[in-house]
Design a protein around this motif. Structure first.
Motif, PDB file in Angstrom:
ATOM      1  N   GLU A  18       0.381  -4.390 -17.514  1.00 61.22           N
ATOM      2  CA  GLU A  18      -0.174  -3.175 -16.937  1.00 61.22           C
ATOM      3  C   GLU A  18      -1.577  -2.950 -17.473  1.00 61.22           C
ATOM      4  OE1 GLU A  18       0.910   1.368 -17.688  1.00 61.22           O
ATOM      5  OE2 GLU A  18       2.492   0.271 -16.626  1.00 61.22           O
ATOM      6  N   LEU A  59      -4.208  -7.280  -2.345  1.00 62.11           N
ATOM      7  CA  LEU A  59      -3.555  -7.014  -3.627  1.00 62.11           C
ATOM      8  C   LEU A  59      -2.156  -7.614  -3.662  1.00 62.11           C
ATOM      9  CD1 LEU A  59      -4.769  -3.364  -4.225  1.00 62.11           C
ATOM     10  CD2 LEU A  59      -5.365  -5.388  -5.557  1.00 62.11           C
ATOM     11  N   TRP A  62       0.376  -7.688  -6.705  1.00 63.88           N
ATOM     12  CA  TRP A  62       0.003  -6.609  -7.607  1.00 63.88           C
ATOM     13  C   TRP A  62       0.545  -5.295  -7.078  1.00 63.88           C
ATOM     14  CZ3 TRP A  62      -2.490  -7.492 -12.168  1.00 63.88           C
ATOM     15  CH2 TRP A  62      -3.021  -8.756 -12.337  1.00 63.88           C
ATOM     16  N   GLN A  63       0.817  -4.383  -7.966  1.00 63.86           N
ATOM     17  CA  GLN A  63       1.247  -3.043  -7.598  1.00 63.86           C
ATOM     18  C   GLN A  63       0.225  -2.076  -8.154  1.00 63.86           C
ATOM     19  OE1 GLN A  63       4.978  -1.885  -9.283  1.00 63.86           O
ATOM     20  NE2 GLN A  63       4.957   0.119  -8.323  1.00 63.86           N
ATOM     21  N   THR A  64      -0.248  -1.153  -7.320  1.00 60.95           N
ATOM     22  CA  THR A  64      -1.189  -0.139  -7.799  1.00 60.95           C
ATOM     23  C   THR A  64      -0.442   1.170  -7.994  1.00 60.95           C
ATOM     24  OG1 THR A  64      -1.831   0.499  -5.559  1.00 60.95           O
ATOM     25  CG2 THR A  64      -3.146  -1.195  -6.638  1.00 60.95           C
ATOM     26  N   CYS A  66      -1.156   5.332  -9.067  1.00 55.83           N
ATOM     27  CA  CYS A  66      -2.156   6.359  -9.302  1.00 55.83           C
ATOM     28  C   CYS A  66      -1.510   7.701  -9.022  1.00 55.83           C
ATOM     29  CB  CYS A  66      -3.334   6.133  -8.363  1.00 55.83           C
ATOM     30  SG  CYS A  66      -4.856   6.894  -8.894  1.00 55.83           S
ATOM     31  N   CYS A  71      -6.274  10.307 -10.564  1.00 56.00           N
ATOM     32  CA  CYS A  71      -7.036   9.578  -9.546  1.00 56.00           C
ATOM     33  C   CYS A  71      -7.461  10.455  -8.390  1.00 56.00           C
ATOM     34  CB  CYS A  71      -6.213   8.412  -9.018  1.00 56.00           C
ATOM     35  SG  CYS A  71      -5.925   7.152 -10.259  1.00 56.00           S
ATOM     36  N   THR A  75      -5.227   6.521  -3.838  1.00 56.55           N
ATOM     37  CA  THR A  75      -3.983   5.831  -4.151  1.00 56.55           C
ATOM     38  C   THR A  75      -4.246   4.651  -5.070  1.00 56.55           C
ATOM     39  OG1 THR A  75      -4.183   4.473  -2.177  1.00 56.55           O
ATOM     40  CG2 THR A  75      -2.860   6.485  -2.008  1.00 56.55           C
ATOM     41  N   GLY A  76      -5.496   4.391  -5.385  1.00 56.43           N
ATOM     42  CA  GLY A  76      -5.863   3.348  -6.334  1.00 56.43           C
ATOM     43  C   GLY A  76      -5.807   1.959  -5.752  1.00 56.43           C
ATOM     44  N   GLY A  77      -6.683   1.091  -6.188  1.00 58.98           N
ATOM     45  CA  GLY A  77      -6.662  -0.314  -5.870  1.00 58.98           C
ATOM     46  C   GLY A  77      -7.214  -0.665  -4.507  1.00 58.98           C
ATOM     47  N   SER A  78      -8.219  -1.496  -4.492  1.00 59.20           N
ATOM     48  CA  SER A  78      -8.744  -2.067  -3.262  1.00 59.20           C
ATOM     49  C   SER A  78      -9.508  -3.330  -3.622  1.00 59.20           C
ATOM     50  CB  SER A  78      -9.645  -1.085  -2.517  1.00 59.20           C
ATOM     51  OG  SER A  78     -10.837  -0.860  -3.250  1.00 59.20           O
TER      52      SER A  78
END
Length: 83
Positions: A18, A59, A62-64, A66, A71, A75-78
């Protein structure tokens, strides 16, 4: 600013890797690229992560996570191309 960290696991059990970030720049962004987890006990140092270099533009693997507390409305992650 680039960072490199090395860690030797003390267990052979399945674990969760993580990452947590706190953006301190005006745009409130952070960047992560080229993550690798190697099994050095195999004959050819087997890569244990899926899509650790994020080169497929998604992704996948992977798991995002938020929350609105850390945040805002994201929703986080791109994935975005960048030099």
């Amino acid at each position: 600013q680039r960072r490199t960290y090395h860690y030797m696991a003390s267990s052979t059990k399945t674990v969760t890797l993580e990452f947590g970030f706190q953006a301190k720049n005006p745009a409130k962004t952070w960047h992560l690229d080229d993550v690798s987890v190697l099994n050095l006990n195999s004959s050819n140092s087997t890569e244990m992560l899926i899509n650790g270099n994020f080169e497929n533009g998604t992704l996948i693997g992977w798991q995002t996570a938020c929350s609105s507390a850390n945040c805002l409305s994201s929703t986080g992650g791109s994935i975005s191309p960048s030099s």
